[in-house]
Design an enzyme around this catalytic site. Structure first.
Site, PDB file in Angstrom:
ATOM      1  N   SER A  20       8.608  -0.001  14.697  1.00 38.20           N
ATOM      2  CA  SER A  20       8.883   0.979  15.739  1.00 38.20           C
ATOM      3  C   SER A  20      10.248   1.603  15.433  1.00 38.20           C
ATOM      4  CB  SER A  20       8.833   0.302  17.111  1.00 38.20           C
ATOM      5  OG  SER A  20       9.122   1.205  18.140  1.00 38.20           O
ATOM      6  N   THR A  31      17.956   5.669   4.611  1.00 36.17           N
ATOM      7  CA  THR A  31      16.672   5.795   3.928  1.00 36.17           C
ATOM      8  C   THR A  31      16.335   7.279   3.838  1.00 36.17           C
ATOM      9  OG1 THR A  31      15.380   5.683   5.972  1.00 36.17           O
ATOM     10  CG2 THR A  31      15.938   3.589   4.905  1.00 36.17           C
ATOM     11  N   LYS A  47       6.436   6.695  18.584  1.00 39.29           N
ATOM     12  CA  LYS A  47       6.962   5.328  18.641  1.00 39.29           C
ATOM     13  C   LYS A  47       6.827   4.731  20.043  1.00 39.29           C
ATOM     14  CE  LYS A  47       7.890   4.949  14.324  1.00 39.29           C
ATOM     15  NZ  LYS A  47       7.046   4.067  13.476  1.00 39.29           N
ATOM     16  N   ASN A  92       4.475  -0.554   8.243  1.00 41.62           N
ATOM     17  CA  ASN A  92       5.731   0.132   7.974  1.00 41.62           C
ATOM     18  C   ASN A  92       5.556   1.636   7.749  1.00 41.62           C
ATOM     19  OD1 ASN A  92       8.592   0.416   6.810  1.00 41.62           O
ATOM     20  ND2 ASN A  92       7.325   0.938   5.037  1.00 41.62           N
ATOM     21  N   ASP A  95      -4.939   5.374   2.395  1.00 39.31           N
ATOM     22  CA  ASP A  95      -4.670   6.417   3.380  1.00 39.31           C
ATOM     23  C   ASP A  95      -4.815   5.748   4.744  1.00 39.31           C
ATOM     24  OD1 ASP A  95      -4.594   8.501   5.137  1.00 39.31           O
ATOM     25  OD2 ASP A  95      -6.276   9.618   4.266  1.00 39.31           O
ATOM     26  N   THR A 147       0.812  -1.205   0.000  1.00 38.91           N
ATOM     27  CA  THR A 147       0.000   0.000   0.000  1.00 38.91           C
ATOM     28  C   THR A 147       0.850   1.263   0.000  1.00 38.91           C
ATOM     29  OG1 THR A 147      -0.253   0.559   2.356  1.00 38.91           O
ATOM     30  CG2 THR A 147      -1.546  -1.305   1.517  1.00 38.91           C
ATOM     31  N   TYR A 178       8.479  12.586  17.409  1.00 35.66           N
ATOM     32  CA  TYR A 178       8.634  11.275  16.784  1.00 35.66           C
ATOM     33  C   TYR A 178       8.803  10.209  17.862  1.00 35.66           C
ATOM     34  CZ  TYR A 178      10.481   7.489  13.925  1.00 35.66           C
ATOM     35  OH  TYR A 178      10.696   6.267  13.325  1.00 35.66           O
TER      36      TYR A 178
END
Length: 273
Positions: free
Chosen positions: A134, A183, A152, A83, A56, A32, A148
């Site tokens: 996580s 990333t 988590k 993810n 979404d 997705t 952030y």
């Protein structure tokens, strides 16, 4: 036997890397993204074993639709990988109200809605594995990443409780906790708050901190064998670090926490009454 895996946020980063690895070994993958154009190459190569879904994750009904679409296409659902998510950089005083609400909608509520959507299917089957992405920052905090961190930490709490709730139903839960990787986490997908000069020293400290130095970032492709092993495990762990920093630093952080609790234990016990 081929597994069916549902992965959110799969048009780039870890999600796309893992999706392709699973497809290469013969699994079925429902992937997705808000924008499925980034999945076209996988759709072209893997045909019927690959299902791209525009989703979404902040819309609970949309999450239910996507899970049901996966079950209808492949007949089962073995693994759900939550993810999708992103980072917000800014000191606690700096972050904007809407930015905070938006990242909680994605990182926490999005994870919750997909999890809730999948659970009825997994319960009916009597088996399944939910993997929540996580972070080491769900275990300990860093300056100017507090919001952030908060998302988590929330995912850690809800997933730990979930694991206890579903263990008797044949459903496993794993929290995957990567350290920094090369990333786009700190790049295009990140939200940067307007800065206040008083926190410039904290920002400088962040990028001089263990795990944030240029040489400390892991290679995303190196995570593939770990994820495949996790998915194939008959008894997967509740928590799995990815990278060489998580366990090492967590030992030190929790040693400090335990020492503080010990030093104040007399006060704590007296407060019991």
């Amino acid at each position: 036997m081929a597994k069916t895996i549902f992965i959110t946020g799969a048009s780039k980063g870890f999600g796309k890397l893992w999706a392709e690895a699973l497809l290469q070994r013969g699994d079925n993958v429902a992937a997705t993204s808000r924008d499925i154009n980034g999945l076209k190459d996988l759709a072209d190569r893997y045909g019927d074993r690959f299902l791209p879904i525009r989703l979404d994750i902040t819309d609970r009904n949309d999450a239910i639709r996507a899970i049901n679409q996966t079950k209808e296409r492949f007949g089962k659902l073995d693994v759900v990988i939550n993810n999708a998510g992103y980072g917000v950089f800014g000191a606690i005083e700096e972050v904007k109200e809407q930015d905070v609400k938006d990242v909680f909608e994605a990182n926490v509520y999005g994870t919750l809605w997909v999890t809730q959507a999948a659970l009825p299917v997994l319960r009916e089957q009597g088996h399944g594995h939910i993997i929540q992405l996580s972070s080491v920052l769900g275990i300990w905090s860093l300056p100017t990443l507090g919001i952030y961190n908060a998302t988590k930490f929330a995912v850690e709490g809800l997933s730990e409780a979930l694991a206890s709730e579903v263990s008797s139903l044949g459903i496993h839960v794993t929290l995957v906790e990567p350290n920094g990787y090369m990333t786009e986490f700190g790049g295009k997908s990140a939200v940067l708050s307007e800065t206040i000069e008083a926190y410039d020293a904290a920002r400088t400290e962040l990028f001089q901190t263990e795990g944030m130095l240029p040489g400390d970032y892991g290679k995303p492709e190196a995570t593939v064998p770990a994820i495949l092993k996790l998915i194939d495990s008959q008894n997967p762990p509740l928590r799995l670090f990815l990278g060489n920093l998580g366990y090492r630093k967590t030992q030190r952080v929790y040693a400090d926490k335990l020492q503080t609790w010990k030093e104040w234990d007399e006060v704590a016990v007296a407060a019991h009454g």
